[in-house]
Design a protein around this motif. Structure first.
Motif, short mmCIF file in Angstrom:
data_model
loop_
_atom_site.label_atom_id
_atom_site.label_comp_id
_atom_site.label_asym_id
_atom_site.label_seq_id
_atom_site.Cartn_x
_atom_site.Cartn_y
_atom_site.Cartn_z
N CYS A 271 29.93 49.25 45.21
CA CYS A 271 31.19 49.37 44.99
C CYS A 271 31.47 50.05 43.79
CB CYS A 271 32.16 48.19 45.01
SG CYS A 271 33.87 48.17 44.70
N PHE A 273 33.54 49.23 41.66
CA PHE A 273 33.98 48.06 40.63
C PHE A 273 32.89 46.98 40.61
CE2 PHE A 273 37.88 50.12 42.02
CZ PHE A 273 38.32 50.48 40.71
N SER A 274 31.51 47.45 41.21
CA SER A 274 30.70 46.32 41.18
C SER A 274 30.05 46.13 39.81
CB SER A 274 29.19 46.98 41.95
OG SER A 274 29.52 47.12 43.08
N GLN A 275 29.90 44.79 39.50
CA GLN A 275 29.66 44.42 38.25
C GLN A 275 28.05 44.36 37.92
OE1 GLN A 275 31.77 43.06 35.98
NE2 GLN A 275 33.71 41.99 37.36
N HIS A 305 30.94 42.74 47.24
CA HIS A 305 32.23 41.86 47.22
C HIS A 305 33.25 42.63 48.12
CE1 HIS A 305 33.59 44.49 44.46
NE2 HIS A 305 32.51 44.19 43.80
N TYR A 308 38.00 46.33 45.01
CA TYR A 308 39.00 46.22 44.09
C TYR A 308 40.00 44.86 44.07
CZ TYR A 308 42.28 47.63 40.67
OH TYR A 308 43.45 47.55 39.63
N ASP A 310 38.83 42.12 44.64
CA ASP A 310 38.33 40.97 44.01
C ASP A 310 38.21 40.99 42.66
OD1 ASP A 310 37.81 39.72 46.35
OD2 ASP A 310 35.80 40.30 46.50
N HIS A 311 38.41 42.30 41.80
CA HIS A 311 38.34 42.44 40.60
C HIS A 311 39.17 43.45 40.02
CE1 HIS A 311 34.51 40.89 40.50
NE2 HIS A 311 34.21 41.42 41.75
N TYR A 314 41.41 45.74 34.51
CA TYR A 314 40.58 46.35 33.49
C TYR A 314 39.38 45.19 33.34
CZ TYR A 314 38.74 49.74 30.93
OH TYR A 314 37.78 51.05 30.46
N VAL A 315 38.20 45.12 33.97
CA VAL A 315 37.26 44.26 33.43
C VAL A 315 36.00 44.86 32.90
CG1 VAL A 315 37.64 42.13 34.90
CG2 VAL A 315 36.44 43.85 35.88
N GLU A 316 35.01 44.39 32.28
CA GLU A 316 33.84 45.09 31.61
C GLU A 316 32.91 45.28 32.75
OE1 GLU A 316 33.05 46.63 29.07
OE2 GLU A 316 34.97 45.97 28.16
N ARG A 317 32.52 46.55 32.94
CA ARG A 317 31.71 46.93 34.17
C ARG A 317 30.54 47.73 33.33
NH1 ARG A 317 36.73 48.19 36.11
NH2 ARG A 317 37.40 46.78 37.61
#
Ligand code: SAM
Ligand code: SF4
Ligand code: SF4
Length: 326
Positions: A271, A273-275, A305, A308, A310-311, A314-317
């Motif tokens: 994704c 937005f995958s971590q 997951h 978007y 789910d996260h 703004y989160v650190e990626r």
């Protein structure tokens, strides 16, 4: 084993976005840091590694669409050869080979890319005003317009993507629609996503689908078209002109997501937005067999997951847009 590529939520993957490089000559604010640190050359997938992954994706994982992206894919010296090699996969199940480009070098590449088997191209253009374009990208507009003209001349279908940011280019909505009508190209507005390297993203900077429609409806009557497989919702004006909106933030379309991404250094991301991702480069360079490569890709995608939702925000990626490929 030749079978569909699926995630744990039952979504089948058919589309692969394959990044050819993280390098780019533009500095779009929503994507690239001002002083980017490029990946070392030996950590970028070589031509034969790209062809191997693409072949596996088509023949083992039933991927039917490949989009070459970047960074800027036309900065890669062997882009025409890669295109020609991947086009050969059309005899083995590949239905469409596409590219996303800033088009600055397309004037030189349209003819060879078309001859190599490229089916269509999406071009990023965030303003039709030359000064604003230069401010947003740190690059001149004219080569991009020349690139679009060259693609049209050679019969390469063109779509134009515009990312809108409040206080920057939302006043371009109507001028760009009018330019697209005159050019006969389809325009798609994209909501600004929290993937910029400068960490400027804030929800208040997103020009939402509703706001775009409000701006257009000040001048035109708009009809919604039936939803297809594409992430864009498509609309039609009375003149017959169509345009799209990709509303990742305000109306995330993750429930039907059929894409996977592989970065220029060979990392699979399920994704945008995958971590985390799964690195294929060590496997490729240790001569792993196709079964091991396919297993690594399937494992990563299975654990995807929901998207978007789910996260959100703004989160650190681990990866930004110029490294991910959009
Ligand atoms: N350089 C090529 C180009 O610009 O078309 C291909 C790579 S670029 C990363 C792919 C797409 O991602 C472009 O359409 C660009 O507008 C989009 N993009 C980059 N950063 C974005 C962001 N923060 N939000 C929304 N779209 C973004
Ligand atoms: Fe380069 Fe494309 Fe990113 Fe703009 S959006 S900086 S053209 S990779
Ligand atoms: Fe697919 Fe992730 Fe984009 Fe949702 S946010 S559409 S799951 S890539």
């Amino acid at each position: 084993m030749n079978s569909e590529l699926k995630d744990q939520h039952g979504r089948v993957k058919r589309k692969l976005r394959l990044s050819l490089t993280d390098r780019c000559q533009f500095r779009c604010q929503y994507c690239m840091p001002e002083t980017p640190k490029w990946l070392p050359r030996d950590s970028i997938l070589r031509q034969e590694e790209i062809v191997r992954i693409a072949t596996l994706a088509v023949t083992q994982l039933r991927i039917t669409h490949i989009r070459l992206t970047g960074g800027e894919p036309l900065l890669r010296k062997d882009v025409v050869e890669i295109t020609a090699e991947l086009a050969k996969l059309k005899s083995q199940g590949l239905e469409k080979l596409s590219m996303t480009s800033n088009a600055a070098r397309l004037d030189d590449f349209a003819v060879p890319l078309k001859a190599a088997g490229l089916d269509d191209i999406n071009i990023s253009l965030d303003a039709i005003d030359a000064d604003l374009f230069q401010t947003l990208t740190k690059a001149p507009l004219q080569p991009v317009l020349n690139g679009i003209a060259a693609a049209k001349k050679v019969g390469l279908p063109v779509k134009v993507n515009a990312v809108l940011m409040k206080g920057q280019n939302q006043d371009q909505i109507l001028p760009m629609l009018e330019w697209a009508a005159a050019e006969g190209v389809e325009l798609r507005f994209i909501e600004f996503m929290p993937l910029d390297s400068g960490h400027q993203w804030d929800e208040s900077l997103v020009v939402t689908e509703t706001e775009i429609l409000n701006a257009v409806s000040e001048k035109y009557d708009i009809k919604v078209l039936p939803k297809g497989h594409e992430p864009a919702t498509r609309y039609q004006l009375e003149s017959g002109q169509t345009f799209g909106i990709i509303p990742t933030i305000s109306h995330a379309f993750c429930g039907s997501c059929d894409r996977i991404r592989i970065t220029a250094k060979g990392t699979v991301f399920a994704c945008l937005f995958s971590q985390t991702g799964t690195e294929l480069l060590p496997l490729l360079r240790e001569n792993a067999d196709d079964e091991a490569l396919a297993k690594a890709i399937r494992g990563d995608i299975w654990n995807k997951h929901r998207g978007y939702i789910d996260h959100p925000g703004y989160v650190e990626r681990p990866v930004t847009m110029h490294a991910m490929g959009g």
